[in-house]
Design a protein around this motif. Structure first.
Motif, mmCIF file in Angstrom:
data_model
loop_
_atom_site.group_PDB
_atom_site.id
_atom_site.type_symbol
_atom_site.label_atom_id
_atom_site.label_comp_id
_atom_site.label_asym_id
_atom_site.label_seq_id
_atom_site.Cartn_x
_atom_site.Cartn_y
_atom_site.Cartn_z
ATOM 1 N N TRP A 134 75.763 156.628 7.562
ATOM 2 C CA TRP A 134 75.283 156.707 5.993
ATOM 3 C C TRP A 134 74.457 157.765 5.827
ATOM 4 O O TRP A 134 73.485 158.289 6.312
ATOM 5 C CB TRP A 134 74.249 155.262 6.189
ATOM 6 C CG TRP A 134 73.555 155.214 4.884
ATOM 7 C CD1 TRP A 134 71.928 155.289 4.935
ATOM 8 C CD2 TRP A 134 73.884 154.869 3.457
ATOM 9 N NE1 TRP A 134 71.583 155.158 3.394
ATOM 10 C CE2 TRP A 134 72.837 154.845 2.774
ATOM 11 C CE3 TRP A 134 75.221 154.452 2.985
ATOM 12 C CZ2 TRP A 134 72.822 154.652 1.591
ATOM 13 C CZ3 TRP A 134 75.116 154.284 1.863
ATOM 14 C CH2 TRP A 134 73.975 154.508 0.783
ATOM 15 N N THR A 167 69.496 147.527 -0.737
ATOM 16 C CA THR A 167 70.148 146.548 0.028
ATOM 17 C C THR A 167 69.401 146.719 1.379
ATOM 18 O O THR A 167 68.905 147.614 1.557
ATOM 19 C CB THR A 167 71.726 146.519 0.124
ATOM 20 O OG1 THR A 167 72.271 147.688 0.855
ATOM 21 C CG2 THR A 167 72.315 146.451 -1.213
ATOM 22 N N ARG A 168 70.011 145.626 2.147
ATOM 23 C CA ARG A 168 69.486 145.419 3.449
ATOM 24 C C ARG A 168 70.057 146.702 4.487
ATOM 25 O O ARG A 168 69.302 147.513 5.115
ATOM 26 C CB ARG A 168 69.864 144.244 4.273
ATOM 27 C CG ARG A 168 69.196 143.748 5.360
ATOM 28 C CD ARG A 168 69.680 142.519 6.048
ATOM 29 N NE ARG A 168 68.986 141.694 7.091
ATOM 30 C CZ ARG A 168 69.271 141.034 7.716
ATOM 31 N NH1 ARG A 168 70.194 140.742 7.762
ATOM 32 N NH2 ARG A 168 68.327 140.664 8.818
ATOM 33 N N VAL A 226 68.880 151.974 1.361
ATOM 34 C CA VAL A 226 69.053 150.734 2.105
ATOM 35 C C VAL A 226 67.642 150.587 2.961
ATOM 36 O O VAL A 226 67.131 151.736 3.209
ATOM 37 C CB VAL A 226 70.240 151.162 3.040
ATOM 38 C CG1 VAL A 226 71.653 150.948 2.237
ATOM 39 C CG2 VAL A 226 70.176 152.297 4.104
ATOM 40 N N ASP A 227 67.323 149.412 3.404
ATOM 41 C CA ASP A 227 66.237 149.210 4.220
ATOM 42 C C ASP A 227 66.434 149.872 5.666
ATOM 43 O O ASP A 227 65.538 150.317 6.254
ATOM 44 C CB ASP A 227 65.961 147.756 4.216
ATOM 45 C CG ASP A 227 64.840 147.281 3.099
ATOM 46 O OD1 ASP A 227 64.775 148.227 2.172
ATOM 47 O OD2 ASP A 227 64.530 146.239 3.089
ATOM 48 N N ARG A 228 67.846 149.747 6.076
ATOM 49 C CA ARG A 228 67.885 149.894 7.614
ATOM 50 C C ARG A 228 69.408 150.704 7.487
ATOM 51 O O ARG A 228 70.197 150.083 6.896
ATOM 52 C CB ARG A 228 68.132 148.735 8.370
ATOM 53 C CG ARG A 228 66.957 148.375 9.292
ATOM 54 C CD ARG A 228 67.404 147.146 10.244
ATOM 55 N NE ARG A 228 66.419 146.024 9.538
ATOM 56 C CZ ARG A 228 66.431 145.001 9.941
ATOM 57 N NH1 ARG A 228 67.327 144.622 10.926
ATOM 58 N NH2 ARG A 228 65.796 143.861 9.460
ATOM 59 N N ALA A 229 69.278 152.062 8.108
ATOM 60 C CA ALA A 229 70.462 152.549 8.031
ATOM 61 C C ALA A 229 71.177 152.282 9.446
ATOM 62 O O ALA A 229 70.685 152.355 10.369
ATOM 63 C CB ALA A 229 70.284 154.208 8.118
ATOM 64 N N VAL A 230 72.472 152.009 9.228
ATOM 65 C CA VAL A 230 73.213 151.866 10.366
ATOM 66 C C VAL A 230 74.519 152.466 10.104
ATOM 67 O O VAL A 230 75.107 152.656 9.156
ATOM 68 C CB VAL A 230 73.613 150.143 10.883
ATOM 69 C CG1 VAL A 230 72.216 149.798 11.286
ATOM 70 C CG2 VAL A 230 74.166 149.445 9.390
ATOM 71 N N ASN A 264 70.197 157.252 0.826
ATOM 72 C CA ASN A 264 68.802 157.160 0.991
ATOM 73 C C ASN A 264 68.597 155.795 2.007
ATOM 74 O O ASN A 264 69.328 154.956 2.153
ATOM 75 C CB ASN A 264 68.348 156.915 -0.387
ATOM 76 C CG ASN A 264 68.335 158.043 -1.342
ATOM 77 O OD1 ASN A 264 68.076 158.939 -1.136
ATOM 78 N ND2 ASN A 264 68.826 157.470 -2.740
ATOM 79 N N VAL A 265 67.531 156.208 2.721
ATOM 80 C CA VAL A 265 66.857 154.967 3.348
ATOM 81 C C VAL A 265 65.433 154.852 3.099
ATOM 82 O O VAL A 265 64.611 155.860 2.810
ATOM 83 C CB VAL A 265 66.839 155.269 4.899
ATOM 84 C CG1 VAL A 265 66.422 154.226 5.838
ATOM 85 C CG2 VAL A 265 68.247 155.791 5.369
ATOM 86 N N GLY A 266 65.128 153.561 2.777
ATOM 87 C CA GLY A 266 63.587 153.352 2.210
ATOM 88 C C GLY A 266 63.855 152.197 1.074
ATOM 89 O O GLY A 266 64.893 151.742 0.749
ATOM 90 N N VAL A 267 62.703 151.606 0.696
ATOM 91 C CA VAL A 267 62.839 150.390 -0.085
ATOM 92 C C VAL A 267 62.971 150.817 -1.314
ATOM 93 O O VAL A 267 62.655 152.096 -1.981
ATOM 94 C CB VAL A 267 61.433 149.634 -0.100
ATOM 95 C CG1 VAL A 267 61.139 149.036 1.070
ATOM 96 C CG2 VAL A 267 59.952 150.599 -0.555
#
Lengths: 380, 153, 279
Positions: free
Chosen positions: C184, C150-151, C177-181, C187-190
């Motif tokens: 979290w 997800t985004r 997720v594409d963007r960690a905010v 995982n971060v990444g596509v």
């Protein structure tokens, strides 16, 4: 639709002088006759009751981007080719009320608008247009779902083809194998003949419904072997008059291999995206739906209207149109007609009526564009 | 040494690498462990190593004023952490923090660079494999930039 | 073949029995027939046409459990006029429903094989019925892996369920997720890069992907790298739809009608179309 089409062996002779007797028999059988008339300097199909309303002595001249009527010496009833409008406007309505809904508390109730559809006889259907009706039958009546609105009209329709006595300027039905002689798709079929002082219609019967109309009038004499061969020769002659043609050899791959051809951009420089071609095309079937409410918001209607793949909205999904470029919208239209239709319905989507050429405001000629495509270099 | 060699042979990054080459890497490698929360490297510091992650999750982040650390991507088992050792001035460009306990093999950068220069064929193999990682990361970054899940996607 | 005399354009009335806010811009409606008993059978991957009184009708995939036959469940993202109006509806309000339509996910074909489900964003909604089906027939499937991107962490659909699928039903789930905010730890990444990590036997696996077209194109590349043949990859596509039954022409994708030949396609059958712009 499960109309049993039975080929009747015997052909008949309907003298032109008794044409009104034939029209009366149609009326007597309960049919409203929709036939050709001259209106606003064009051939327009409308309700008729007598042969005096037919466009006797008128012919049409069609070229890329032009349509004119003029008088002839011949004085035939049906001496013209395809009319500006096709029959689809009477079977697949341009504007159709699908249903109406009314609110009731937190909910609503939906009611179908079932009009009583009268019996109608289409008089003067050209073989290309009869083929177009058969193509639309396949879409609306022969899939997993039935378009009941189309079916209700189609079931009440008697088709009387009249074989063309000449080829029009934009005709290419021979290439598409839909004419000029109607081989199927009719209840009754006429060929108008004037020879050696005789003026008559050579009449073929295509269905029980057609035969039962004839049962309501004095018996007609059978056609002779000479008449049979005269009609065959006449049709061959009309075929030879056809100036335009489409080479359909491997036509699917011609389009599927050329998605990236620069020809589409060239056509788009002229194409105005006016959607005329899709409106006059007798096989184009796309529709949009529109939801309307009254001022109080208590009543809603859902309308189905003809749509065109030339509009930006046609392919809109959240974020934008799938086909934002005019080049690719034209490509979509013509590729659907000549290639994708084969995959979808096992036949071509074009019947060769030439209306899209006549009514294109800038005179884009699909037969010419297909030739250009064949001559162009297929991209890697 | 034998376990190091086995670990390296099994690592995704070194699949089908000639045993001789694996031995060359072993000469520069050592087993390391990090606990969850440990920083494996810090932005701006000397990048004298890179890591074959055997087990665990590592987050790469950049510290942004007001926003704190922003995670750019996460790395997991069987992935490689770090390419700053390849190019001067050999400084880390991100922080890498263990998100779980991490077992890895650390490889000394200057040791491996020297071997790459001495054995050009070995050097080519190593660079080719790192280039693949760089290309993958670039492609992923492009995809992230496209923001494909936005309402206009 | 449907009943020839039934107008397929007429919706049935359904009442909203439950509304659940999933994320900032997604919500789930549970629907029950307003009167009488209707057959609510559907196959995973199929969709309904949902009508909001006076506003319009749109295709929305069915995201409920195919085994539970007492309600229809739809998770929707607010993107246009109709979905905006739909979000304003309250429990007890009615919507019109036509369907179910479309070609489903290959849950039968996947029996006895590893299953890799790749979902992006709202794309998890049409995949959830597959997971429900697998859970109900867990013994029929080998490794089942869900890769979900997800985004941002706030955009993750069904987070509690995903955890349950992993913990209780042995469905290995990777979420990225594409963007960690915010907080979290995942995982971060596509999502496409997760394919390399998923445990499956490429020669005995079926992959199903649903998400933005670009995401699916890159997912397919990663699948091909792993050696899954194109015939074992299935993708769900999206096009404008007005009728849902192959008559309005809007959803054409090459020669395919997405509404009846899709939305789920075997990848090798449409691979060429994926390469054509604006098709």
């Amino acid at each position: 639709m499960e109309k049993k089409k039975k080929k009747y062996e015997k052909q008949l002779i309907l003298p032109a002088g008794e044409f009104d007797v034939f029209l009366q028999a149609l009326n007597k059988a309960g049919y409203e006759i929709i036939g050709p008339t001259v209106e606003d300097q064009a051939i327009v199909f409308d309700t008729i009751t007598s042969s005096s309303e037919l466009p006797t002595g008128w012919t049409d001249e069609q070229n890329a981007g032009s349509y004119r009527l003029h008088k002839t010496e011949e004085n035939l009833f049906f001496d013209f080719n395809v009319s500006p409008h096709s029959w689809k406007k009477r079977l697949h309505l341009a504007n159709l009320l699908l249903w109406q809904a009314k609110t009731n508390g937190s909910g609503f109730s939906i009611a179908e608008s079932n009009g009583n559809i009268p019996k109608q006889a289409f008089l003067g259907v050209r073989s290309c247009d009869a083929a177009a009706i058969e193509k639309q039958d396949k879409i609306f009546l022969q899939g997993d779902y039935i378009d009941t609105a189309y079916k209700s009209r189609r079931d009440q329709t008697l088709i009387i083809t009249v074989n063309c006595s000449k080829a029009g300027g934009n005709c290419f039905c021979t290439s598409m194998e839909t004419g000029p002689y109607a081989k199927s798709g009719y209840d009754l079929s006429l060929t108008e003949i004037k020879k050696n002082g005789r003026y008559f219609f050579y009449l073929e019967i295509g269905s029980d419904e057609g035969a039962s109309v004839l049962a309501g009038m004095p018996a007609l004499e059978e056609a002779s072997v000479d008449d049979d061969s005269f009609v065959r020769d006449k049709m061959r002659e009309v075929s030879k008059m056809m100036k335009k043609n489409v080479d359909t050899t491997d036509i699917k791959s011609l389009f599927y291999d050329n998605y990236d051809n620069s020809i589409w951009t060239k056509i788009a420089e002229r194409c105005m995206n006016c959607a005329n071609c899709t409106m006059v095309c007798p096989t184009c079937f796309c529709t949009n739906v529109e939801d309307v409410t009254d001022l109080t918001g208590a009543e809603a209607e859902r309308w189905r209207r003809w749509d065109s793949c030339f509009t930006m909205d046609f392919s809109y999904i959240h974020g934008g149109s799938v086909r934002p470029s005019a080049a690719n919208r034209y490509r979509h239209w013509i590729t659907h007609k000549f290639a994708a239709w084969h995959d979808q319905f096992d036949e071509s989507g074009c019947v060769g009526c030439g209306r899209c050429i006549t009514w294109c405001p800038v005179g884009i000629d699909i037969t010419q564009e297909i030739q250009n495509l064949r001559k162009s270099k297929t991209p890697v | 040494m034998e376990t190091l060699e086995r670990f390296l042979t099994e690592h995704n990054f070194l699949v089908n690498l000639e045993p001789e080459f694996v031995k060359q890497i072993v000469g520069c490698a050592s087993n390391v462990h990090f606990s969850a929360g440990d920083f494996i490297c810090r932005e701006g510091r000397d990048a004298d190593k890179f890591y074959f992650i055997r087990e665990g999750k590592v987050a790469l982040d950049i510290h942004m004023p007001q926003r704190g650390p922003v995670t750019i991507m996460t790395l997991n088992s069987d992935q490689v952490l770090g390419w700053s050792w390849l190019f001067p001035p050999y400084r880390w460009q991100f922080n890498a923090q263990a998100k779980t306990d991490v077992a890895a093999i650390a490889v000394d950068g200057s040791c491996l660079r020297a071997k790459c220069i001495n054995d050009r064929l070995f050097g080519y193999e190593i660079l080719k494999r790192f280039s693949q990682i760089l290309a993958d990361r670039l492609q992923s970054t492009r995809l992230q930039l496209m923001d494909v899940y936005s309402a206009n996607g | 073949m449907s009943d020839q005399n039934v107008n397929p354009m007429l919706p049935d009335n359904f009442s909203i029995s439950r509304i659940k806010t999933e994320t900032d811009d997604t919500f789930t409606l549970e629907l029950q027939p307003s009167k009488g008993i209707l057959n609510l059978d559907f196959e995973p991957g199929q969709f309904n046409m949902l009508y909001v009184f006076g506003v319009g009708e749109i295709p929305i995939s069915i995201s409920g459990d195919p085994c539970s036959k007492d309600k229809l469940v739809h998770t929707t993202r607010v993107v246009g006029t109709v979905t905006k109006a739909m979000r304003k509806l309250r429990i007890g309000d009615q919507v019109g429903v036509r369907g179910p339509y479309g070609n489903p996910w290959p849950v039968e074909l996947a029996k006895g094989k590893d299953v890799i489900l790749v979902a992006g964003g709202i794309g998890l909604a049409p995949i959830r019925p597959v997971i429900n089906h697998i859970i109900a027939n867990r013994g029929d499937y080998n490794n089942v892996v869900l890769l979900y991107g997800t985004r941002t962490p706030q955009d993750i659909l069904y987070p509690k369920e995903i955890a349950k699928w992993s913990e209780v039903h042995n469905i290995l789930s990777f979420v990225t997720v594409d963007r960690a905010v915010g907080e979290w730890d995942g995982n971060v990444g596509v999502v496409t890069k997760l394919v390399a990590r998923a445990p499956f036997d490429p020669h005995n696996a079926v992959a199903m992907a649903c998400g933005p077209e670009v995401m699916m194109r890159f997912t397919i590349l990663e699948m091909q790298k792993r050696g899954i043949p194109d015939e074992s990859i299935f993708v769900s596509t999206e096009r404008n739809m007005k009728c849902g039954i192959g008559m309005c022409g809007h959803c054409q994708f090459g020669a395919e009608f997405v509404c009846k030949d899709g939305p789920v396609f075997r990848y090798d059958k449409i691979a060429k179309l994926f390469e054509v712009w604006e098709v």
